[in-house]
Motif scaffolding. Structure first.
Motif, short mmCIF file in Angstrom:
data_model
loop_
_atom_site.label_atom_id
_atom_site.label_comp_id
_atom_site.label_asym_id
_atom_site.label_seq_id
_atom_site.Cartn_x
_atom_site.Cartn_y
_atom_site.Cartn_z
N ALA A 275 0.93 -1.03 -0.05
CA ALA A 275 -0.15 -0.11 0.16
C ALA A 275 0.83 1.28 0.00
N GLN A 276 1.87 1.22 0.88
CA GLN A 276 2.84 2.29 0.81
C GLN A 276 3.43 2.70 -0.61
N VAL A 277 4.07 1.49 -1.17
CA VAL A 277 4.59 1.55 -2.34
C VAL A 277 3.48 2.13 -3.57
N ARG A 278 2.29 1.77 -3.42
CA ARG A 278 1.30 2.32 -4.54
C ARG A 278 1.18 3.49 -4.14
N GLN A 279 1.13 4.15 -2.82
CA GLN A 279 1.22 5.71 -2.62
C GLN A 279 2.27 6.31 -3.21
N ILE A 280 3.61 5.85 -3.06
CA ILE A 280 4.69 6.57 -3.59
C ILE A 280 4.55 6.52 -5.10
N ILE A 281 4.07 5.52 -5.69
CA ILE A 281 4.08 5.64 -6.92
C ILE A 281 3.04 6.44 -7.62
N ALA A 282 1.82 6.62 -7.03
CA ALA A 282 0.88 7.51 -7.21
C ALA A 282 1.37 8.89 -7.06
N LEU A 283 1.99 9.24 -6.09
CA LEU A 283 2.59 10.75 -5.82
C LEU A 283 3.48 10.88 -6.99
N THR A 286 1.74 12.06 -10.15
CA THR A 286 1.34 13.25 -10.07
C THR A 286 2.40 14.56 -10.32
N LEU A 287 3.68 13.99 -10.01
CA LEU A 287 4.75 15.04 -10.37
C LEU A 287 5.68 14.85 -11.45
N HIS A 288 4.99 13.79 -12.22
CA HIS A 288 5.64 13.74 -13.52
C HIS A 288 6.69 13.01 -13.52
N ILE A 289 7.09 11.96 -12.35
CA ILE A 289 8.22 11.23 -12.22
C ILE A 289 8.28 9.81 -12.30
N SER A 290 8.76 9.25 -13.30
CA SER A 290 8.84 7.65 -13.49
C SER A 290 9.74 7.06 -12.49
N VAL A 291 8.97 5.91 -11.99
CA VAL A 291 9.77 5.15 -11.06
C VAL A 291 10.19 3.96 -11.53
N VAL A 292 11.50 3.75 -11.40
CA VAL A 292 12.39 2.59 -11.99
C VAL A 292 12.77 1.66 -10.87
N PRO A 293 12.17 0.60 -10.79
CA PRO A 293 12.36 -0.39 -9.80
C PRO A 293 13.67 -1.40 -10.00
#
Length: 568
Positions: A275-283, A286-293
């Motif tokens: 749930a925390q990871v999903r919240q980080i991804i969602a934020l 919205t900030l136009h940042i791509s997450v690279v796992p």
């Protein structure tokens, strides 16, 4: 890369009225908090305005239109004061723009438009009201307009052109236009910083866009766990600097830091829930940042292998090699693939958007030996059995990464990366042609010059450990990088060491070296606290933002740039 083990070292709007000059050089998030009270109060005092009874309170979404007196304020002089500096500013005669009492953000496209969230964020940042629809743009207002066909909200951009924006301060009004909502977002960051640094924007037109399309930060959350709040604060920080990527290294020898439902036994006590990871991804979105796992293999798997000792790599004497998985064991691939599949489903991407994944691939201990085939005969045998009599352990390792790439691609990942010491020359197995090289060091065994990768036609992301590696505790003769050194001596073309890569200029453009990431590695986790890490990376991130946004030599001295960074 992760555990250093080697020895040292958009359509243009009409031009503004009263155009005077066009200098040849430039100067120099869902955050909901307004500017610091003192800074905003000072800006409003400078922007004193009569007719207060006809204005709306900050945060208002009323569509009511009232006549407003033209605000008066001290002229905003000089050039826009932001980091990274704007690429082009055409000065005009006038007082510029400052936030003033009763001023609003006007969104003609409406409350359901793609730019509504960017506009609302800017209104919150500046303490302004916001109105939607067909509104009269009044003195002191900011009008926000999308010029392109960006039909989906907060979709990661595909090129630097998608991040362009134009800001025009003209006759006490400010107009922000861009072809995408990402461009609008970066324009709002410019406004926010300019108000913090100088109270507003000078009269004239800014036309701005980045040089490199990929600009970001990488965090080792495996050796040292960071909280969700800390990570989200860094996302807001890098978004304000117009950085657009966040790499998360969540698994290593010291910890597996994300909840796993398929293999709960491997998860460290201190971890992020899904749930925390999903919240980080969602934020981030919205900030136009791509997450690279990043789930690193076949090395750096100690936290996983602690629970699967039969899969640990052993040398010819039977000694366990810490962190390394035995890629000749038929049970190894299914274990790692199951984790890749689970985590790929967690790190989601909008349909049609670039979907990143980092395979790791660095520092596989079998290949750091002086005689791999002699010390690891089971790997050499498996290589010959799978790829032919001439195959080597390098071929077996390359095949391992190719297979893991197929696993994540089957889950929709289409931007796959690995560390440069996971690519080998002259073998019978070739690394997948679509895998990008993340170049971090040239000191490893069998080192390859980054020029080789570029000549092969591969794209290379810059992680130069001379400038961009913040390694806690400074082991192996690392030193904490400084913003000043990045600002004065590094460019995206300096991939290894301190000199630009020796290839033709045609191979070093944004299409081949798409950008850079600043990496935080927690080798000695207790060497710094999380707040100390945040303080230590602040100026280096600002310098990286400047040098990846604009290829020209910065106009500001380091002293002036540092002072500006402290203001914004």
């Amino acid at each position: 890369m992760s555990n250093p083990m080697r020895p040292p070292r958009a359509p243009r709007p009409s031009a503004p009225r009263r155009l005077l000059t066009r200098p040849g050089t430039r100067t120099g998030p869902a955050a909901r908090s307004a500017l610091p009270a003192a800074a905003l109060a000072g800006a409003l005092l400078l922007a004193g305005c009569s007719g207060a009874a006809d204005t709306e309170p900050p945060g208002s979404t009323s569509a009511k239109v009232n006549p407003a007196a033209t605000p008066t304020w001290a002229p905003v002089t000089g050039t826009p004061q932001v980091i990274p500096a704007v690429r082009d500013f055409r000065r005009a005669e006038g007082r510029g723009w400052r936030p003033s009492k009763g001023a609003r953000v006007v969104v003609p496209a409406g409350e359901q438009s793609n730019v509504a969230d960017e506009a609302q964020r800017m209104a919150n940042d500046l303490g302004l009201g916001i109105v939607y629809g067909d509104q009269t743009v009044r003195p002191g207002d900011i009008e926000v307009k999308l010029t392109g066909k960006n039909s989906d909200n907060n979709v990661p951009v595909r090129s630097a052109a998608d991040e362009a924006y134009t800001l025009t301060a003209d006759g006490t009004r400010l107009t922000l236009t861009a072809p995408t909502d990402a461009g609008i977002f970066y324009g709002t960051r410019t406004v926010k910083q300019a108000v913090r640094a100088a109270g507003g924007l000078p009269e004239g037109t800014i036309q701005d866009r980045p040089d490199r399309p990929q600009r970001g930060m990488s965090l080792d959350n495996a050796r040292k766990p960071f909280t969700q709040n800390w990570i989200e604060a860094r996302l807001r920080e890098i978004a304000d600097l117009k950085l657009n990527q966040f790499q998360l290294h969540f698994s290593d020898d010291q910890g597996f830091r994300i909840q796993s439902d398929t293999h709960p036994e491997i998860v460290s006590t201190d971890h992020l829930t899904k749930a925390q990871v999903r919240q980080i991804i969602a934020l981030a979105r919205t900030l136009h940042i791509s997450v690279v796992p990043e789930l690193d293999s076949p090395g750096h798997l100690g936290a996983v292998l602690d629970h699967y000792p039969a899969l640990q790599l052993r040398n010819v004497q039977g000694r366990v090699i810490p962190g390394a998985i035995d890629i000749s064991n038929p049970k190894s691939a299914p274990l790692i693939d199951s984790l890749l599949k689970e985590m790929s489903e967690l790190f989601t991407n909008p349909k049609g958007a670039p979907a990143y994944w980092h395979l790791g691939g660095d520092e596989y201990q079998a290949l750091m030996s002086s005689s791999p085939a002699t010390k690891y005969p089971q790997l050499a045998k498996a290589a010959r059995q799978k790829y032919g009599s001439g195959a080597t352990i390098e071929d077996l390792t390359t095949g391992w990464l190719n297979d893991r790439q197929k696993t994540v691609e089957a889950k929709g990942k289409n931007r796959v990366e690995a560390w440069n010491d996971g690519f080998f020359a002259g073998g019978v197995v070739t690394a997948d042609k679509n895998r990008m090289v993340d170049y971090w060091t040239g000191k490893e065994a069998g080192k390859r010059d980054p020029a080789e990768f570029l000549r092969e036609g591969r794209n290379v992301m810059n992680f130069n450990d001379e400038f961009l590696y913040y390694v806690l505790g400074e082991p192996n003769q690392f030193v904490y990088p400084t913003g000043q050194r990045i600002y004065q001596s590094w460019t995206p073309r300096v991939i290894r060491g301190t000199q630009p890569v020796a290839v033709p200029a045609s191979m070093t453009g944004p299409d081949r070296i798409p950008g850079a990431r600043f990496a935080i590695w927690c080798d000695r986790a207790q060497a710094q606290t999380a707040p100390q890490v945040a303080a230590g990376i602040r100026l280096p991130l600002a310098a990286l933002a400047q040098k990846t946004w604009d290829p020209r030599t910065p106009a500001l001295s380091w002293t002036d740039f540092k002072a500006l960074a402290n203001r914004v």
